[in-house]
Design a protein around this motif. Structure first.
Motif, PDB file in Angstrom:
ATOM      1  N   ASP A  83       0.890  -1.159   0.000  1.00 18.54           N
ATOM      2  CA  ASP A  83       0.000   0.000   0.000  1.00 18.54           C
ATOM      3  C   ASP A  83       0.924   1.204   0.000  1.00 18.54           C
ATOM      4  OD1 ASP A  83      -2.616  -1.280   0.296  1.00 18.54           O
ATOM      5  OD2 ASP A  83      -1.896  -1.849   2.283  1.00 18.54           O
ATOM      6  N   LEU A  84       0.649   2.149  -0.866  1.00 15.52           N
ATOM      7  CA  LEU A  84       1.458   3.356  -0.981  1.00 15.52           C
ATOM      8  C   LEU A  84       0.590   4.531  -0.583  1.00 15.52           C
ATOM      9  CD1 LEU A  84       3.959   4.939  -1.981  1.00 15.52           C
ATOM     10  CD2 LEU A  84       3.048   4.752  -4.281  1.00 15.52           C
ATOM     11  N   LYS A  85       1.053   5.280   0.424  1.00 14.39           N
ATOM     12  CA  LYS A  85       0.303   6.434   0.913  1.00 14.39           C
ATOM     13  C   LYS A  85       1.180   7.675   0.881  1.00 14.39           C
ATOM     14  CE  LYS A  85      -2.405   3.641   4.048  1.00 14.39           C
ATOM     15  NZ  LYS A  85      -2.410   3.085   5.361  1.00 14.39           N
ATOM     16  N   LEU A  86       0.522   8.813   0.794  1.00 14.90           N
ATOM     17  CA  LEU A  86       1.223  10.090   0.875  1.00 14.90           C
ATOM     18  C   LEU A  86       1.303  10.510   2.336  1.00 14.90           C
ATOM     19  CD1 LEU A  86      -0.391  11.928  -2.163  1.00 14.90           C
ATOM     20  CD2 LEU A  86       1.672  10.538  -2.088  1.00 14.90           C
ATOM     21  N   GLU A  87       2.087  11.537   2.606  1.00 13.95           N
ATOM     22  CA  GLU A  87       2.284  12.014   3.978  1.00 13.95           C
ATOM     23  C   GLU A  87       0.974  12.361   4.680  1.00 13.95           C
ATOM     24  OE1 GLU A  87       5.969  14.515   5.703  1.00 13.95           O
ATOM     25  OE2 GLU A  87       5.306  15.091   3.698  1.00 13.95           O
ATOM     26  N   ASP A 114      14.442   9.032  -2.537  1.00 10.56           N
ATOM     27  CA  ASP A 114      14.523   7.580  -2.374  1.00 10.56           C
ATOM     28  C   ASP A 114      13.281   6.873  -2.906  1.00 10.56           C
ATOM     29  OD1 ASP A 114      17.046   7.592  -1.120  1.00 10.56           O
ATOM     30  OD2 ASP A 114      16.108   8.154   0.771  1.00 10.56           O
ATOM     31  N   ALA A 115      12.319   7.637  -3.401  1.00 14.68           N
ATOM     32  CA  ALA A 115      11.068   7.053  -3.897  1.00 14.68           C
ATOM     33  C   ALA A 115      10.948   7.334  -5.395  1.00 14.68           C
ATOM     34  CB  ALA A 115       9.879   7.618  -3.113  1.00 14.68           C
ATOM     35  N   PHE A 116      10.286   8.417  -5.753  1.00 13.14           N
ATOM     36  CA  PHE A 116      10.032   8.717  -7.170  1.00 13.14           C
ATOM     37  C   PHE A 116      10.851   9.895  -7.683  1.00 13.14           C
ATOM     38  CE2 PHE A 116       6.379   6.483  -5.490  1.00 13.14           C
ATOM     39  CZ  PHE A 116       6.269   5.450  -6.403  1.00 13.14           C
ATOM     40  N   GLY A 117      11.816  10.338  -6.887  1.00 11.75           N
ATOM     41  CA  GLY A 117      12.709  11.408  -7.307  1.00 11.75           C
ATOM     42  C   GLY A 117      12.103  12.795  -7.118  1.00 11.75           C
ATOM     43  N   MET A 118      12.913  13.773  -7.425  1.00 11.78           N
ATOM     44  CA  MET A 118      12.478  15.161  -7.352  1.00 11.78           C
ATOM     45  C   MET A 118      12.015  15.596  -8.742  1.00 11.78           C
ATOM     46  SD  MET A 118      12.821  15.877  -4.217  1.00 11.78           S
ATOM     47  CE  MET A 118      12.549  17.639  -4.217  1.00 11.78           C
ATOM     48  N   PRO A 119      11.058  16.534  -8.792  1.00 10.40           N
ATOM     49  CA  PRO A 119      10.629  17.021 -10.110  1.00 10.40           C
ATOM     50  C   PRO A 119      11.806  17.629 -10.873  1.00 10.40           C
ATOM     51  CG  PRO A 119       9.174  17.823  -8.373  1.00 10.40           C
ATOM     52  CD  PRO A 119      10.352  17.170  -7.698  1.00 10.40           C
ATOM     53  N   ASN A 120      11.877  17.327 -12.159  1.00  9.14           N
ATOM     54  CA  ASN A 120      12.925  17.854 -13.017  1.00  9.14           C
ATOM     55  C   ASN A 120      12.300  18.903 -13.930  1.00  9.14           C
ATOM     56  OD1 ASN A 120      14.809  18.349 -15.025  1.00  9.14           O
ATOM     57  ND2 ASN A 120      15.367  16.206 -15.299  1.00  9.14           N
ATOM     58  N   PRO A 121      12.758  20.171 -13.836  1.00  6.38           N
ATOM     59  CA  PRO A 121      12.186  21.219 -14.684  1.00  6.38           C
ATOM     60  C   PRO A 121      12.304  20.917 -16.175  1.00  6.38           C
ATOM     61  CG  PRO A 121      13.841  22.131 -13.175  1.00  6.38           C
ATOM     62  CD  PRO A 121      13.803  20.651 -12.953  1.00  6.38           C
ATOM     63  N   ALA A 171       6.594  12.521  -7.957  1.00  4.09           N
ATOM     64  CA  ALA A 171       7.916  13.145  -7.808  1.00  4.09           C
ATOM     65  C   ALA A 171       7.811  14.280  -6.792  1.00  4.09           C
ATOM     66  CB  ALA A 171       8.409  13.672  -9.150  1.00  4.09           C
ATOM     67  N   GLY A 172       8.804  14.351  -5.909  1.00  2.42           N
ATOM     68  CA  GLY A 172       8.838  15.405  -4.900  1.00  2.42           C
ATOM     69  C   GLY A 172       8.028  15.092  -3.649  1.00  2.42           C
ATOM     70  N   GLN A 173       7.381  13.934  -3.621  1.00  5.32           N
ATOM     71  CA  GLN A 173       6.531  13.573  -2.479  1.00  5.32           C
ATOM     72  C   GLN A 173       7.255  12.598  -1.553  1.00  5.32           C
ATOM     73  OE1 GLN A 173       3.127  14.323  -1.984  1.00  5.32           O
ATOM     74  NE2 GLN A 173       2.922  15.559  -3.815  1.00  5.32           N
ATOM     75  N   LYS A 174       7.103  12.809  -0.253  1.00  2.00           N
ATOM     76  CA  LYS A 174       7.517  11.813   0.724  1.00  2.00           C
ATOM     77  C   LYS A 174       6.405  10.770   0.743  1.00  2.00           C
ATOM     78  CE  LYS A 174       9.380  13.137   4.659  1.00  2.00           C
ATOM     79  NZ  LYS A 174       9.548  13.603   6.052  1.00  2.00           N
ATOM     80  N   VAL A 175       6.757   9.484   0.660  1.00  2.00           N
ATOM     81  CA  VAL A 175       5.748   8.429   0.584  1.00  2.00           C
ATOM     82  C   VAL A 175       5.958   7.380   1.672  1.00  2.00           C
ATOM     83  CG1 VAL A 175       5.282   8.722  -1.888  1.00  2.00           C
ATOM     84  CG2 VAL A 175       7.069   7.141  -1.146  1.00  2.00           C
ATOM     85  N   ILE A 176       4.862   6.722   2.029  1.00  2.00           N
ATOM     86  CA  ILE A 176       4.886   5.666   3.027  1.00  2.00           C
ATOM     87  C   ILE A 176       4.477   4.365   2.347  1.00  2.00           C
ATOM     88  CG2 ILE A 176       3.902   4.829   5.209  1.00  2.00           C
ATOM     89  CD1 ILE A 176       3.247   8.201   5.186  1.00  2.00           C
ATOM     90  N   PHE A 177       5.355   3.382   2.390  1.00  2.00           N
ATOM     91  CA  PHE A 177       5.074   2.054   1.864  1.00  2.00           C
ATOM     92  C   PHE A 177       4.733   1.136   3.029  1.00  2.00           C
ATOM     93  CE2 PHE A 177       7.384   3.456  -1.896  1.00  2.00           C
ATOM     94  CZ  PHE A 177       6.741   2.781  -2.913  1.00  2.00           C
ATOM     95  N   ASP A 178       3.655   0.384   2.883  1.00  2.00           N
ATOM     96  CA  ASP A 178       3.310  -0.669   3.824  1.00  2.00           C
ATOM     97  C   ASP A 178       3.400  -1.952   3.011  1.00  2.00           C
ATOM     98  OD1 ASP A 178       2.177  -2.502   5.551  1.00  2.00           O
ATOM     99  OD2 ASP A 178       0.405  -1.292   5.998  1.00  2.00           O
ATOM    100  N   VAL A 179       4.445  -2.754   3.256  1.00  2.00           N
ATOM    101  CA  VAL A 179       4.692  -3.942   2.447  1.00  2.00           C
ATOM    102  C   VAL A 179       4.447  -5.223   3.241  1.00  2.00           C
ATOM    103  CG1 VAL A 179       6.376  -2.753   0.986  1.00  2.00           C
ATOM    104  CG2 VAL A 179       7.167  -4.058   2.951  1.00  2.00           C
TER     105      VAL A 179
END
Length: 151
Positions: free
Chosen positions: A17-21, A70-77, A131-139
């Motif tokens: 399960d992938l959740k946002l902050e 460490d997840a989906f990276g930072m947004p690239n302009p 991208a740019g989001q801190k995410v929480i994985f429940d594996v």
């Protein structure tokens, strides 16, 4: 016989399960009961994500938070493009928030999110939506296939 643990030679079948902050759900393999199959060390996962799985065993469940890099990276302009409105079909005019599949040379499709429409200019963002989001994985580990590397 010892219980297999996730290591550097593992192919791992897991539910996540992938959740946002803010706690909102972003994705889940449990919705359709189709677990993901991942190969440790194949370059598809970030090293930190892989490190969080190391040493886990079948049936174990764990939640961990990953920083954007460490997840989906930072947004690239450089992944934000301004396109002429004429490039879009008249039957579905572009609108902010719309996700459109664009075909690259070679036939590969890549999704883009329409961020803005101003006159004849359409701003399309090709960064990953998380991208740019801190995410929480429940594996939850479903299966571990440890394979010796072929030499």
């Amino acid at each position: 016989m010892t219980e297999p643990l996730v290591d550097h030679n593992s192919t791992v079948v897991l539910h996540f399960d992938l959740k946002l902050e803010d706690g909102s759900a972003a994705d889940s393999t449990r919705v359709h009961n189709k677990p993901a199959k991942l190969r440790i060390g194949d370059g598809n996962l970030t090293p930190n994500f892989e490190a969080c799985l190391m040493g886990m065993h079948v049936g174990e469940r764990k939640a961990f938070t990953l920083a954007p890099q460490d997840a989906f990276g930072m947004p690239n302009p450089d992944n934000i493009h301004h396109m002429d409105r004429s490039k879009f079909g008249s039957e579905t005019p572009p609108a902010p928030g719309m996700i459109i599949a664009f075909t690259q040379p070679g036939g590969v499709e890549i999704p883009g999110i329409v961020r803005d429409v101003a006159g004849d200019s359409v701003t399309v963002d090709f960064n990953h939506p998380l991208a740019g989001q801190k995410v929480i994985f429940d594996v939850e580990i479903v299966q571990i296939l440890n394979q010796e590397l072929d030499s």
